[in-house]
Design an enzyme around this catalytic site. Structure first.
Site, PDB file in Angstrom:
ATOM      1  CE  LYS A  88      -4.381   1.144   0.282  1.00  0.00           C
ATOM      2  NZ  LYS A  88      -5.580   0.388  -0.143  1.00  0.00           N
ATOM      3  CG  ASP A 117      -7.369   3.344  -0.675  1.00  0.00           C
ATOM      4  OD1 ASP A 117      -7.809   2.190  -0.594  1.00  0.00           O
ATOM      5  OD2 ASP A 117      -7.469   4.152   0.278  1.00  0.00           O
TER       6      ASP A 117
END
Ligand code: NDP
Ligand code: 2IT
Length: 450
Positions: free
Chosen positions: A129, A169
């Site tokens: 991430k 995201d």
């Protein structure tokens, strides 16, 4: 409060000591370790070679300066992150988040969750991430482009279709992926389509990727409802957020006959008892990049509650689908939802329910689908985008959506069956954590101590 098994408690203590000041990361690790006691009781060999300790320590963490110039000619400095958590299953894979709240602890919790989520998809993708504390709100397209170009000017050297494949995201959608892909292509002189997912449909993106997370959570939640002979039809549903995940959740729930009466953004929430007008929400959010409160004025019905003056979870519903951000649904919210008769909760966001909220749902017998299982449709479809890029092919919407539906059904069933096998029937948290863990643990053992 669920306890961590004695054999695993020192691992948690070490994670807290080593990652001071990162409460979201501790929370995510704690939840997984609480489930793993049942695994190591049956399979003590998973305690060998510090396998679980290794899984809790990212393989690599990259933190970098992102300088860029705003429209006034002022130089701005942001911080960029990429946490490459685990490549046991495949290249690191996971989104980029641009939001002022981003820090290393947030990225680590998201990266840790991503390992298990990606394993649950059954596709060959590791966990990672990244993101930045950059706030895209109120910034012009030119500012967003210059920021994305600067961000990629450092990040590109850590990426590659066989190395690390980011996607979107919070705060990162098609526009940002386009700017980042353009800069990657320019810097490397390679048209490496598989290096990013969530791309535009004209340059290697996959049909159904935009819809995938929201649709996928709806499939998962529907599968949970069906275990009790229920469906969305006629059920009042509340979906928090009004971004990518929320919008396509609302779309799919409505297609199954569910009545979605409320959604939100960081400024507050709207309620429309007649059922939300999704075309209007898309116009406000996807086209104008506006605030959700505008709905009430433009539609001439419903009402708006400002952030801080109430909780969207006060709105009575039978199905709740939190799709905004972490820890947005507290123990108090959960108690209210239970009192109002909620039957199922499907997490579209990552870790939106606090541990107290999860406990409240489970004690009340509410079907609870944790994000790492319920929202895996987004990353699963990213992996399908990578497949299309690798084979220089392009699948139809129907073909891609059918794969997504099968993947979500398989994730549901494997969580359900694993929970039964490990003595916790109906507990999708335990099912997801254990099923995901076993898939990652096996290749880790095969690779030896690395
Ligand atoms: P978007 O940026 O498209 O939308 C985010 C939405 O959540 C907006 O309505 C935003 O409101 C709201 N929100 C964000 N942060 C906060 C906050 N701190 N407080 C209140 N509201 C907030 O992001 P996505 O829809 O893509 O992501 C939503 C969630 O889903 C995140 O948890 C993400 O990690 C998760 N997720 C996303 C996937 C994807 O494919 N995009 C896949 C799996 C999970 P505002 O605009 O006012 O900030
Ligand atoms: O949290 C997530 O799973 C995502 N933001 C999507 C990641 C991806 O690589 O598609």
């Amino acid at each position: 409060m669920p306890q961590i098994d004695d054999k695993l408690a020192p691992i948690y203590e070490q994670v807290v000591r080593r990652n001071a000041g990162e409460p979201e990361f501790h929370q995510a690790v704690r939840e997984v370790l609480e489930s793993l006691g049942r695994v190591v009781a049956k399979r003590p060999d998973y305690l060998e070679d510090a396998l679980i300790e290794r899984l809790c320590e990212p393989e690599r963490q990259i933190i970098f300066r992102v300088p860029w110039t705003d429209d006034k000619g002022q130089v701005q400095i942001n911080r960029g992150f990429r946490v490459q958590f685990s490549s046991a299953m495949g290249p690191y894979k996971g989104g980029l988040r641009f939001h002022p709240s981003v820090n290393v602890g947030i990225i680590k919790f998201l990266g840790f969750e991503q390992i298990f989520k990606n394993a649950l998809t059954g596709l060959p993708i590791g966990g990672g991430k990244g993101g930045s504390d950059f706030d895209p709100k109120g910034r012009s397209d030119g500012e967003v482009m210059r920021f994305c170009q600067s961000f990629m000017t450092e990040l590109y050297r850590h990426l590659g279709e066989y190395t690390d494949v980011p996607a979107g995201d919070i705060g990162v959608g098609g526009r940002e992926i386009g700017y980042m892909f353009g800069q990657y292509k320019r810097l490397t002189n390679r048209y490496e389509a598989g290096v990013l997912t969530g791309k535009g449909l004209f340059y290697g993106g996959s049909l159904a990727r935009t819809e995938a997370t929201g649709y996928g959570n709806t499939y998962f939640t529907r599968a949970m409802l069906q275990t009790g002979g229920e469906d969305f039809d006629g059920k009042t549903t509340v979906v928090s957020g009004s971004g990518n995940v929320a919008i396509y959740t609302i779309e799919k729930v409505q297609s199954y006959g569910g009545k979605v009466v409320a959604c939100s953004d960081s400024s507050g929430y709207i309620v429309d008892e007649n059922g939300l007008d999704l075309d209007l929400i898309k116009e406000i959010k996807e086209v104008r990049r506006g605030r959700i409160g505008e709905y009430v004025r433009l539609k001439g019905q419903g009402y708006f509650v400002k952030s801080g003056e109430g909780s969207i979870w006060d709105v009575p519903c039978q199905v709740a689908m939190p799709s905004a951000t972490q820890n947005e649904l507290t123990g108090k919210d959960a108690a209210k939802l239970v009192k109002n008769g909620v039957q199922a909760v499907g997490e579209g966001a990552n870790m939106p329910s606090t541990p107290e909220a999860i406990r409240t749902f489970q004690q009340a017998g509410v079907k609870f689908g944790p994000g790492k299982a319920a929202n895996a449709g987004g990353v699963a479809t990213s992996a399908l985008e990578m497949q299309q890029n690798a084979s220089r092919d392009r699948w139809s919407f129907e073909q891609t959506e059918a794969r997504l539906a099968t993947i979500m059904r398989d994730i549901h069933d494997s969580c359900y069956e694993t929970a039964e096998e490990f003595g916790a029937p109906g507990d999708y948290v335990i099912g997801a954590n254990i099923a995901g863990f076993i898939r990652v643990a096996e290749p880790m053992r095969a690779f030896g101590v690395i």
